[in-house]
Design an enzyme around this catalytic site. Structure first.
Site, PDB file in Angstrom:
ATOM      1  N   ASP A   1      65.639 -46.109 -25.000  1.00 58.32           N
ATOM      2  CA  ASP A   1      64.433 -45.486 -24.453  1.00 58.32           C
ATOM      3  C   ASP A   1      63.202 -46.398 -24.616  1.00 58.32           C
ATOM      4  O   ASP A   1      63.317 -47.543 -25.087  1.00 58.32           O
ATOM      5  CB  ASP A   1      64.240 -44.127 -25.149  1.00 58.32           C
ATOM      6  CG  ASP A   1      63.719 -43.059 -24.207  1.00 58.32           C
ATOM      7  OD1 ASP A   1      63.068 -43.406 -23.217  1.00 58.32           O
ATOM      8  OD2 ASP A   1      63.966 -41.867 -24.480  1.00 58.32           O
TER       9      ASP A   1
ATOM     10  N   ASP B   1      61.273 -38.233 -16.422  1.00 59.50           N
ATOM     11  CA  ASP B   1      62.306 -37.249 -16.763  1.00 59.50           C
ATOM     12  C   ASP B   1      62.472 -36.188 -15.680  1.00 59.50           C
ATOM     13  O   ASP B   1      61.500 -35.640 -15.168  1.00 59.50           O
ATOM     14  CB  ASP B   1      61.959 -36.557 -18.089  1.00 59.50           C
ATOM     15  CG  ASP B   1      62.182 -37.494 -19.267  1.00 59.50           C
ATOM     16  OD1 ASP B   1      62.486 -38.682 -19.045  1.00 59.50           O
ATOM     17  OD2 ASP B   1      62.054 -37.015 -20.408  1.00 59.50           O
TER      18      ASP B   1
END
Ligand code: GLA
Length: 388
Positions: free
Chosen positions: A131, A188
């Protein structure tokens, strides 16, 4: 490592804990998911990776600087857990971050890249999702992904590298060279139609930036969640989509060559959810060995349709064409495809035999054009065979 490495050749298929369970994960839950992969046909359909997302470790490294699994969530430890997943014929993925901390505030791998990669290899990890939160501002993200890629490739184990920098820093222009096998190109996903549509439209013209060994990851699937996330941000109980919206979502991700990482609780999947996720005709399109991106055609008449009505064409390795008629608009549309626009002129004297990948049956043979009517938020996916 292996001389003929097919890891990442086609888009990775699996399940990831984040969309539904976020922080609330444990080994019993994830073992049950692995069992369901086997008992309910996901493994046979090609799904392979079980991925533990954020929140699996303690908040501090140990005195040797190593990451420590949270023993309340994973009492057997990650190594034994990996052994279990492997015993089912599946692979295990885990999560870390290029920054100092993960997005949920657990330790990241910044300046620990090589030791963490070795640790993951020792545990038997097969995929790392990496990430982008808490990246030191002065550091180049591009360099940090190159670092972890190099660390993984030299860890002593084949570990698929799933980069997740949300499409930032012109990722399209350097990610393939970094060695990553897949890369997140969007923010997201959320479990609602607006999110699916927004992510799609942001990637629809990026077909050239996906392909074998480095796939454009449009984020994990929300198919079958029906608003069932425990995180208000990702979906909340008021989110959710209709079955035809989920079907369209799965069709888009399949056609566009995205990795397919299931995000719902498959232990409780509805009949319709299984029909979508286990659609062999769609999976075959997604897994076509050449992994070509899908090009877009604007249907005629062009002045009539906005960007949310389009056709996608994916050239398949056996000479067939996968064709998606997508209607993301809010009214029913006729979507007119001229075969000329796919390289099939009238002079070829060829027709197309069309097979419906959702109804699983042949529609018929057509010359020159095909004009299906597609309900709002829905799609028609056909596999077309050229017949002379
Ligand atoms: C970021 C990623 C998500 C998920 C969370 C975990 O938001 O994009 O996919 O991994 O972090 O905290």
């Amino acid at each position: 490592m292996t001389s003929q490495n097919t890891m990442g050749l086609t888009p990775p298929l699996g399940w990831n804990s984040w969309n539904t369970f976020t922080w609330d994960i444990n080994e019993t839950l994830i073992k049950e998911v692995a069992n369901t992969f086997v008992s309910d046909g996901y493994k046979d359909a090609g799904y392979e990776y079980i991925v533990i997302d954020d929140c699996w470790s303690l908040k501090e490294r140990d005195e040797n600087g190593q990451l420590v699994p949270d023993s309340e969530k994973f009492p057997s430890g990650i190594k034994a857990f990996a052994d279990y997943v492997h015993s089912k014929g599946l692979k295990l993925g885990i999560y870390s971050c290029a920054g100092t901390h993960t997005c949920a505030g657990y330790p990241g791998s910044f300046e620990h890249e090589f030791e963490d990669a070795r640790q993951f290899a020792e545990w038997g990890i097969d995929l790392l999702k990496y990430d982008y939160c808490f990246k030191p501002r002065q550091m180049s993200g591009e360099l940090l992904y190159k670092r972890m890629s190099l660390a993984l490739k030299n860890s002593g184990r084949d570990i698929l590298f799933s980069a997740c920098n949300w499409g930032e820093d012109d990722v399209y222009h350097w990610i393939r060279e970094s060695g990553a096998h897949m890369y997140r190109s969007t923010g997201d996903i959320q479990d609602n139609w607006e999110s699916i549509k927004k992510l799609t439209l942001s990637q629809v013209d990026k077909a050239r930036y996906t392909g074998s060994y480095c796939h454009n990851d449009m984020d994990m699937l929300v198919v079958g969640m029906y608003g069932g996330s425990n995180d208000g941000f990702i979906g909340s109980k008021i989110g959710g989509c209709t079955d035809s919206q989920y079907k369209t979502h799965f069709s888009l991700w399949s056609m566009m060559g995205s990795p397919l990482m299931i995000g719902c609780d498959i232990r409780e999947a509805s009949h319709m959810t299984k029909d979508i996720l286990l659609n062999k005709d769609l999976l075959a399109i997604n897994q076509d060995v050449e992994s070509r991106g899908a090009y877009r055609i604007k249907p005629e008449p062009q002045w009539f349709h906005d960007d949310d009505v389009f056709i996608q064409v994916k050239v398949l390795s056996d000479g067939d064409l996968a064709i998606g008629f997508f209607n993301l608009s809010d009214t029913q549309r006729e979507i007119s495809l001229q075969f000329w626009d796919m390289g099939l002129p009238y002079a070829s004297k060829c027709s197309l035999e069309l097979y419906d990948c959702w109804e699983h049956k042949t529609i018929g043979q057509f010359k020159e054009r095909y004009n299906p009517v597609v309900p709002k938020h829905d799609c028609l996916i056909v596999r077309a065979k050229v017949v002379s």
